[in-house]
Design a protein around this motif. Structure first.
Motif, PDB file in Angstrom:
ATOM      1  N   ASN A  35      33.127 -42.737  48.095  1.00 50.64           N
ATOM      2  CA  ASN A  35      33.822 -43.090  46.876  1.00 50.64           C
ATOM      3  C   ASN A  35      34.467 -41.940  46.009  1.00 50.64           C
ATOM      4  N   ASP A 144      40.137 -44.777  45.826  1.00 52.72           N
ATOM      5  CA  ASP A 144      39.502 -45.342  46.743  1.00 52.72           C
ATOM      6  C   ASP A 144      39.819 -46.169  47.657  1.00 52.72           C
ATOM      7  N   GLY A 147      36.092 -48.331  50.345  1.00 51.41           N
ATOM      8  CA  GLY A 147      34.928 -47.878  49.981  1.00 51.41           C
ATOM      9  C   GLY A 147      34.578 -46.869  51.172  1.00 51.41           C
TER      10      GLY A 147
END
Length: 197
Positions: A35, A144, A147
């Motif tokens: 992240n 991001d 994830g």
């Protein structure tokens, strides 16, 4: 989900990850696993004082920047949003520009903005990590993906086309503290920019 489907999904994610990593590396993007970092931003940020023209001094590689003499001009609009106009000089001598709108996401954190250049495309984060408003600014952007990985950008900006080395080193330290690898920064070409004025 059975084991066969799980393995196939895992393989697809790995293939996608490898493809994106290769594409990002080819473009020189700052592509990382995991992240986005969450660096601290400018306290008591005053968006009005930030308005005006900023020149790019250093940056993390950005595939959407192809020229030199990169600069951004910010103007406060009546509805409280910010007009963004980015301009660069291309190798063929033409001036390329794009306009968008930035808005503060949360009034309690005015240094965190979202910038939109195209309808239907997700807004890009624009975090002002540090600025003195009259000479320099440090901006960070990170997105991001699933994830699994993130792509980030950083810009050292100045009110003039040059910035002193000691200030640049201070801003490098701030980026390092934020988890950004400053060895990936490139110096922006701000020479031969008379045509821009």
């Amino acid at each position: 989900m059975d084991m066969k489907t799980f393995k196939r999904s895992t393989l697809n994610v790995k293939v996608l990850f490898a493809f994106l990593l290769t594409a990002a590396a080819a473009e020189g993007q700052s592509f990382h696993q995991g992240n986005c970092p969450q660096p601290s931003v400018q306290e008591n940020f005053n968006v009005t004082q930030y308005m005006g023209t900023w020149y790019e001094v250093e940056k993390l590689p950005a595939m959407f920047e192809r020229g030199k003499c990169n600069q951004a001009t910010y103007s406060l609009l009546d509805d409280g949003t910010v007009k963004v106009r980015n301009v660069e000089l291309l190798a063929n001598g033409k001036i390329s520009s794009i306009e968008g709108v930035a808005k503060v996401k949360n009034s309690s954190q005015p240094a965190i903005l979202d910038v939109s250049f195209f309808r239907g495309v997700p807004d890009a984060p624009y975090w002002v990590l540090s600025t003195d408003y009259h000479s320099h600014a440090l901006v960070y952007s990170c997105s991001d993906y699933f994830g699994l990985f993130h792509i980030d950008f950083a810009w050292i900006l100045a009110r003039t086309r040059v910035l002193t080395g000691d200030i640049i080193l201070q801003l490098h330290d701030k980026l390092t503290a934020a988890g950004v690898k400053v060895n990936r920064l490139t110096v922006s070409d701000q020479t031969g920019c008379d045509v821009m004025t």
